[in-house]
Design an enzyme around this catalytic site. Structure first.
Site: not given
Length: 357
Positions: A68, A117, A148
């Site tokens: 990200g 990401g 994540d």
């Protein structure tokens, strides 16, 4: 690339919807604008009967996507714009969920770095093709963050203890190890990617095309960095606490174990404990519950210390000398870890309507 050129490109060719991540100067780091654009385009193609598959590639040649846009998130957080950060993560997790449940083949051609990401926009699709330069990692604990974009789902589902090893060390997996871990589904030589894209634009079944282009797997074990250590990883990373895993690594004393222990000890103690808890909890959770769990965690992490300190040390000042708070694993209580997983008082993350049910 001119400033006006889009960060993400979409095209129709034959039966395929083509996506190109287009920030090569930033290693195709994913921005909120890219998340929103891809989400909207996937919804259009979902209902377009002439599009029978989606193919995702990346510009530049060095990276599929290095993660990200961490610097933008750091700037938002350090200036108090936490709501802006949560908007990014909330919408990113919706996109991850849409990809996970997409009703058409979703093919990512991954040649180069794929982290954070970038994993989120590829790993949940039906087909993940590793090129010769494929490098997968979830290195978030090294910047005081946590794995994540659905890592709570896919890390526990890697064979043996590869997920715990990946989460705690942040080590990079090449193509052979990506296949072994299940994070990649096919291996295709990088020079064949252009021809593969052309082939995927036809009407032939995706699986047949990928099988026709797939590289031989007979030498995969010889290319694998982790294959010689699989039994060691499964034995030493089975503990329920980071301290137990480090004790096992220290007791083993081999070169591989010593390196892994030194790598882990350089990471954020809070992030390490959160990451291991994710791997242990995630194996029993449905995908949407994993994403809701990650939103709970990120809602707390962005108000903490270590993420900003980690980004400062690695990306801003580049001194690679983070001062973690607390500095020792023993100072991170079970209650502090549990706090990150607790229900949110102001409302939980919700999956998109199309996949809820």
């Amino acid at each position: 690339m001119t400033p006006a050129e889009p960060e993400i490109l979409f095209a129709r060719k034959g039966a395929a919807g083509l996506v190109t991540l287009n920030r090569p100067q930033a290693l195709n780091a994913v921005t909120l604008g890219m998340v929103r654009a891809l989400t909207a385009q996937l919804e259009k193609w979902r209902n377009d009967l002439s599009v029978t598959r989606v193919v995702v590639t990346a510009a530049g040649g060095k990276a599929f996507s290095a993660g990200g846009d961490i610097r933008a998130l750091y700037d938002a957080g350090t200036s108090g714009r936490h709501a802006e950060m949560l908007a990014f993560y909330g919408e990113e997790y919706v996109l991850n969920t849409i990809i996970k449940h997409y009703p058409k083949p979703y093919v990512s051609l991954i040649d180069g770095i794929c982290m954070g990401g970038g994993v989120g926009v590829s790993a949940h699709g039906s087909h993940r093709v590793a090129g010769d330069r494929y490098l997968f990692a979830m290195p978030e604990v090294g910047i005081g963050f946590f794995p994540d974009v659905g890592a709570t789902w896919f890390l526990p589902r890697m064979p043996g203890e590869l997920g715990a090893y990946c989460a705690l060390t942040g080590e990079r997996f090449g193509a052979a190890d990506g296949i072994a871990a299940g994070i990649a589904t096919h291996r295709v030589a990088s020079p064949r990617f252009t021809d593969l894209v052309e082939a995927l634009c036809g009407t032939a079944p995706v699986d047949a095309m990928l099988a026709a282009f797939a590289a031989p797997t007979k030498d995969a074990a010889s290319e694998s960095k982790l294959a010689p250590h699989r039994s060691t990883i499964d034995r030493l990373f089975a503990g329920g606490r980071v301290e137990d895993i480090l004790a096992a690594l220290d007791a083993d004393g081999g070169e591989f174990a010593q390196k892994a222990a030194a790598t882990i000890r350089a990471k954020s103690p809070v992030a390490l404990k959160i990451a291991l808890a994710q791997v242990r909890k995630g194996k029993d959770l449905a995908f949407e519950a994993c994403m809701a769990t990650e939103f709970r965690i990120v809602s707390r992490v962005i108000h903490g210390h270590d993420f900003y300190e980690g980004v400062r040390a690695v990306i801003v000042d580049k001194d690679n000398a983070p001062k973690w708070q607390p500095a020792a694993l023993a100072e991170v209580s079970d209650a502090e870890v549990a706090r990150h997983f607790a229900p949110l008082p102001d409302g939980e993350w919700q999956p998109p309507e199309l996949v809820r049910g």
